[in-house]
Design an enzyme around this catalytic site. Sequence first.
Site, PDB file in Angstrom:
ATOM      1  N   CYS A  65      -0.043   4.506   1.694  1.00 50.68           N
ATOM      2  CA  CYS A  65      -0.492   4.572   3.752  1.00 50.68           C
ATOM      3  C   CYS A  65       1.342   4.269   3.916  1.00 50.68           C
ATOM      4  O   CYS A  65       1.682   4.565   5.324  1.00 50.68           O
ATOM      5  CB  CYS A  65      -0.340   2.566   4.073  1.00 50.68           C
ATOM      6  SG  CYS A  65      -1.988   1.917   3.783  1.00 50.68           S
ATOM      7  N   ASP A  66       2.134   4.027   3.071  1.00 51.02           N
ATOM      8  CA  ASP A  66       3.525   3.409   3.442  1.00 51.02           C
ATOM      9  C   ASP A  66       4.236   4.403   2.892  1.00 51.02           C
ATOM     10  O   ASP A  66       5.764   4.630   3.523  1.00 51.02           O
ATOM     11  CB  ASP A  66       3.737   2.299   3.868  1.00 51.02           C
ATOM     12  CG  ASP A  66       2.859   0.944   4.242  1.00 51.02           C
ATOM     13  OD1 ASP A  66       2.836   1.442   5.430  1.00 51.02           O
ATOM     14  OD2 ASP A  66       3.408  -0.176   4.302  1.00 51.02           O
ATOM     15  N   CYS A  69       0.888  -1.069  -0.172  1.00 45.06           N
ATOM     16  CA  CYS A  69       0.245   0.188   0.479  1.00 45.06           C
ATOM     17  C   CYS A  69       0.985   1.170  -0.399  1.00 45.06           C
ATOM     18  O   CYS A  69       1.418   1.587   0.979  1.00 45.06           O
ATOM     19  CB  CYS A  69      -0.913   0.024   0.752  1.00 45.06           C
ATOM     20  SG  CYS A  69      -2.303   1.734   1.719  1.00 45.06           S
TER      21      CYS A  69
END
Lengths: 103, 306
Positions: free
Chosen positions: B138-139, B135
Site C-alpha cells: 500500500c505505502d 502494508c
Amino acid sequence: MSVFTFTQDNFDTEVLKSSTPVLVDFWAEWCGPCRMFSPIVDEFAEENPAAVKVGKVNVDEQPDLAARYGVMSIPTAILFKNGEIAATLVGVQPKTALEELIR
Amino acid sequence: MEEKVCDMLIVGGGPAGYTAALYGARAGLSVLVIEKLAPGGQMGTTDMVDNYPGFPEGINGFDLAMKMKAGAERFGARTVSAEVTALELAGPLKIAHTAKTAYQARTVVLAMGAHPRELGLPNERELRGKGVSYCATCDGMFYRGKSVAVIGGGETAVADALYLARLCERVTLIHRRDKLRAPMSQQKALEHTGKVGFLWDSQAVEFLADTRLTGLRVRNKKSGEEQALSCAGVFLAVGQVPDTDLLKGQVDLDGSGYVLAGEDTRTSLPGVFAAGDLRRKPLRQIVTAAADGAAAAQAAGEFLEE
C-alpha cells in the site's frame, strides 16, 4: 448523493470552500485495503447525503494533493471542516468510525 | 430488532468464512455472514496471491474475496455488513449482537481471523501514516528513492523487503534472530537485489520522530549495543494477533488468544466452530483457512442433525 472525484483543479472549491464537512478518501487502484475501504465509503456517502460531502483522491493521479496533506499511508480518510483538517483516519475503517466523525 | 433464526451464522467474511458459507449453503442450510469491513479480511488487503491453487498467474486478494463471496451467494448465503459487538454462544440458540440487530442461529462459525501485531512502542499509533506502516504494497510508493526498514523475519517481512527493494534506495531488514524463517528461495532473491541490508539479533527500541518518523534506535540483543538508523519509513511484519476478544470467557483459548479447536473445528462449546487464522494451528494460509471453513460447515451440518 454521488461520490466526488477530487483533483488539484477542484479541491479548493469543492473541499476547502465547502459549507458542509467533506470526507476525502485517499486511495490507489493497486492498494488492496483501499479497494476494501472504497465500498464502505460509498455506502457512508449514500446514507448521509445531508451531513457530509464525500469524495476520493487517486494518489497516483494527484501526488501533489497527497503530499500537501502528508498522506504516507493509504487508505487515509481526512475530514475537512471549513477548509481545515478536522480528523484523520489511517487504514481501513468500519462504517461506524466514519459515522462517528459526523455525529 | 430481531431476525429469524438461521442454521449457520458466520462471523467474519474472509476465506474461512466464505468457504464455510459456500459449503453450508450448498448443503441446504440457511447461512448468514456478518462482516465488519469488506469481504476478504487480511486476504483482501493482499496485492497478489500466488499460493492459492488454481490461479497460475496469481490473483489479487480482493478479487479472490469477491469471487469467494459470489460463490457462496450463488447457493443462497447472505451477507450483512456490520460489526459484531457481543456474542452469546453458550445456549442452544446463539446470538450475535450488532449495533442495531440481534442475529440468532443454531450454529456459529467463528471466522474473525487475525490482524497484524503492533510492535508496542509508545509513539507507534501516532506515527501510523507518518512513517509507520503495516502494508508495504500500500505505502511503498510514498517512500520511492528513500531509505526504509522492515521489522520481522517471516514470509511477510521478506516479501515486504523484496517489494520495497524495487522502489527504495535502501532497505534494512531488522530481525530479532540470526536467521530468517522465510523460504530459502526468497532469501536468495533478497540478496540478489543488492539493496537489502540485515541487522540480525536486533530489535527496534524506539521510533525517532519529529512530525514524522526520522529513524529507529536499534539494539543488538547479543552485544547490547545500540545504534540510530536513519530511515523515512518502517514496515512492521512481526506476526499476527487473533481477533478473539469477543470470545474470552466463553470459548477455550490458548495463551496467545487462539481458539482451541482441532481439525474438525469444534470448540469447547457445542454448536460453535472455529475456522481460519483464529484457530490454533501450524500453518495460516488462505488455503488452510478455506479448508477450515469446509470442515466447519460439515461439522455444523452434523451438529444440526444430532
